[in-house]
Design a protein around this motif. Structure first.
Motif, PDB file in Angstrom:
ATOM      1  N   TRP A  13      27.353  31.084  61.098  1.00  0.00           N
ATOM      2  CA  TRP A  13      27.073  29.945  61.688  1.00  0.00           C
ATOM      3  C   TRP A  13      26.489  29.002  60.777  1.00  0.00           C
ATOM      4  O   TRP A  13      26.718  27.669  60.508  1.00  0.00           O
ATOM      5  CB  TRP A  13      26.586  29.801  63.032  1.00  0.00           C
ATOM      6  N   GLN A  14      25.474  29.506  59.924  1.00  0.00           N
ATOM      7  CA  GLN A  14      24.912  28.634  58.778  1.00  0.00           C
ATOM      8  C   GLN A  14      25.597  28.636  57.858  1.00  0.00           C
ATOM      9  O   GLN A  14      25.660  27.528  57.095  1.00  0.00           O
ATOM     10  CB  GLN A  14      23.776  29.435  58.289  1.00  0.00           C
ATOM     11  N   LEU A  15      26.766  29.403  57.407  1.00  0.00           N
ATOM     12  CA  LEU A  15      27.655  29.020  56.406  1.00  0.00           C
ATOM     13  C   LEU A  15      28.597  28.122  56.774  1.00  0.00           C
ATOM     14  O   LEU A  15      29.107  27.327  55.815  1.00  0.00           O
ATOM     15  CB  LEU A  15      28.192  30.318  56.039  1.00  0.00           C
ATOM     16  N   VAL A  16      28.953  28.175  57.855  1.00  0.00           N
ATOM     17  CA  VAL A  16      29.987  27.037  58.454  1.00  0.00           C
ATOM     18  C   VAL A  16      29.390  25.823  58.481  1.00  0.00           C
ATOM     19  O   VAL A  16      29.692  24.510  58.218  1.00  0.00           O
ATOM     20  CB  VAL A  16      30.454  27.455  60.320  1.00  0.00           C
ATOM     21  N   THR A  17      28.127  25.654  58.908  1.00  0.00           N
ATOM     22  CA  THR A  17      27.279  24.356  59.081  1.00  0.00           C
ATOM     23  C   THR A  17      27.023  23.868  57.551  1.00  0.00           C
ATOM     24  O   THR A  17      27.208  22.552  57.195  1.00  0.00           O
ATOM     25  CB  THR A  17      25.999  24.481  59.914  1.00  0.00           C
ATOM     26  N   PHE A  18      26.790  24.714  56.811  1.00  0.00           N
ATOM     27  CA  PHE A  18      26.695  24.395  55.274  1.00  0.00           C
ATOM     28  C   PHE A  18      27.811  23.735  54.635  1.00  0.00           C
ATOM     29  O   PHE A  18      27.910  22.743  53.986  1.00  0.00           O
ATOM     30  CB  PHE A  18      26.150  25.525  54.586  1.00  0.00           C
ATOM     31  N   LEU A  19      29.026  24.495  54.899  1.00  0.00           N
ATOM     32  CA  LEU A  19      30.385  24.058  54.517  1.00  0.00           C
ATOM     33  C   LEU A  19      30.778  22.603  55.091  1.00  0.00           C
ATOM     34  O   LEU A  19      31.292  21.791  54.419  1.00  0.00           O
ATOM     35  CB  LEU A  19      31.348  25.050  54.714  1.00  0.00           C
TER      36      LEU A  19
END
Length: 164
Positions: A13-19
């Motif tokens: 979820w951190q990666l998705v949010t970052f993207l």
């Protein structure tokens, strides 16, 4: 330890949010920020080139001012030299004129003295002639036969003449 080691779901979820944030920033904010940076860079370049241009202009103006100052100094020196030459010329002319006037006055004084001298000599000659005639007339009137008496009479007349 769970706090130190993240689990897979959190990372996802951190990666998705970052993207998503990266996509939104790229789509909406990246172009205006880059445009603002380009505009700022262009304005800085224009300011630097304007400053360089102004510096070159100032150098040109400074060189021109120095040239004008040099010309003004030369003109001032020329005017001062001309004024000095004119002053010297006027002084020299005045000296020459004074010398000529002095020489003329001396010549007139010499001429006047010479005329007076001639007049005095003429007067002395006339007096001597008049006295000679007077003495001769007196001698002839007396008609003295004695030469010593005539001599004594002549001596008396000469004494009278020297007394006058």
């Amino acid at each position: 330890m769970e706090l130190v080691t993240p689990n897979f779901g959190l990372l996802f979820w951190q990666l998705v949010t970052f993207l998503v944030v990266l996509f939104l920033l790229t789509k909406f904010a990246w172009k205006p920020i880059m445009q603002a940076l380009r505009d700022r860079e262009d304005s800085i370049e224009m300011a630097l080139s304007a400053a360089e241009k102004a510096k070159l202009e100032m150098q040109g103006l400074k060189a021109e001012n120095e040239k004008l100052l040099a010309e003004a100094r030369m003109e001032r020196d020329k005017i001062l030299k001309e004024a000095s030459d004119a002053g010297n010329s006027i002084i020299e002319t005045a000296k020459n004129k004074a010398n000529e006037e002095g020489n003329r006055m001396i010549a007139q004084a010499r001429e006047a003295i010479e005329n007076e001298k001639r007049a005095a000599i003429t007067e002395v000659k006339n007096m001597a002639a008049a006295l000679s005639v007077d003495i001769a007339e007196r001698i002839l009137r007396k008609e003295l036969s004695d030469p010593s008496a005539q001599q004594a009479l002549a001596q008396d007349y000469i004494r009278e003449v020297t007394l006058n």
